[in-house]
Design a protein around this motif. Structure first.
Motif: not given
Length: 341
Positions: A153-167
């Motif tokens: 029942l231990v919650a994981r940290p809220k993850l950031p939005p997916p990485r969208n770095r373009r080259a």
């Protein structure tokens, strides 16, 4: 005991496990996650009903981790990374790992999460918690050292939005110059192999490890594809070759044998960062080339199922939401080219 049916409520799925006249409910984002939770809960409840604390052998969390490192980790593709991560966890958390497994509480892991999040990203903390949890489930399912996981029942940290770095093209050009790589010219040095790998990644969407492990016996230039017998998710994959990808292979053919490249993944990663920093390019990773390649391919291969065959994604949603990142201008140009009024 059968897994109960999950019920959709709005955008979420609710599931209820009835065991010994007690109800245990949980809500999840997908039906699959709900059923997986129910399966785990049923196992935990059954084990808990069969065993009492006095019947379970006494072992420390450290013993469990060492068992996992010896018997489970070596079977994984990321064994080296996982071993390093576990060693750091052991070194930095002596109070946690020295505890008897039966004395571990949810709060121990809440405390770990809240302390760790001050120094590293939420993604890192979530990955570490997955490792800690995996050890506990190994104790339940394989060793019989636990009846239930204190992390359930231990919650994981809220993850950031997916990485969208373009080259961007100017960044690629700068890195190629720093590598002393010239298109069409012979490739002699590891620095030049870095430049070659950058261009090949952009043409194929292959991962760094897939590129460095390529062997000539799996390259079929006449049939216009490269066969990958062992990928990250354990599946084989065939990579179709664009004209430029074919030219790159012909450019380097005969330089190394049996591998296409002489450089190893670790060296490629290190040298890529070196030349990126020399060019003062901010926050570009080699893996971002896979993002860039996938987005470029999506302009041509617009069926996500076909695109996933090339990139190796088994989850179309991850492919679309994480790896396909067109700019508004690119989408607008496609609309105009398609004659949309």
């Amino acid at each position: 005991m059968k897994i109960p049916k999950a019920i959709q409520r709005g955008d979420s799925w609710r599931i209820c496990v009835n065991f010994q006249n007690k109800r245990h409910t949980s809500t999840h984002d997908t039906e699959k996650e709900a059923k997986e939770w129910a399966a785990r809960k049923i196992l935990e409840l059954k084990d808990a009903s069969k065993s009492s604390k006095d019947e379970i052998p006494q072992h420390t969390y450290l013993e469990a981790i060492e068992y996992y490192l010896k018997n489970v980790t070596p079977k994984k593709k990321g064994a080296r990374w996982e071993t390093l991560r576990f060693r750091k966890l052991i070194r930095d958390n002596p109070q946690l790992v020295s505890k008897n497994l039966l004395d571990l509480k949810s709060f121990d892991f809440v405390k770990y999460r809240d302390s760790r999040i001050k120094y590293v990203t939420a993604t890192t903390v979530s990955r570490e918690m997955e490792l800690l949890s995996a050890v506990l489930y190994c104790c339940i399912r394989e060793l019989g050292w636990l009846s239930a996981s204190p992390m359930t029942l231990v919650a994981r940290p809220k993850l950031p939005p997916p990485r969208n770095r373009r080259a961007y093209d100017h960044e690629i050009a700068a890195i190629l110059e720093a590598c002393s790589y010239k298109e069409g010219a012979p490739v002699y040095t590891k620095s030049q192999e870095v430049g070659w790998s950058v261009l090949f990644a952009l043409e194929t969407a292959m991962r760094m490890g897939e590129i460095t492990s390529m062997t000539w016996d799996n390259v079929y230039i006449d049939k216009m594809y490269v066969h990958l017998p062992d990928t990250k998710n354990g599946l084989t994959r065939n990579i179709p070759l664009s004209e430029k990808a074919e030219q790159l292979l012909l450019q380097i053919k005969g330089a190394n044998s049996p591998r296409v490249l002489s450089i190893e993944s670790d060296s490629l990663s290190t040298l890529f960062r070196k030349y990126r920093n020399r060019c003062e390019i901010d926050d570009l990773r080699f893996h971002d080339l896979r993002h860039e390649a996938t987005t470029r391919m999506a302009q041509i291969i617009q069926n996500p199922a076909d695109l996933s065959k090339i990139t190796g994604h088994t989850d179309i949603n991850i492919l679309v939401n994480t790896y396909y990142n067109p700019t508004p201008t690119e989408v607008a140009l496609r609309l105009r080219k398609g004659g949309v009024k």
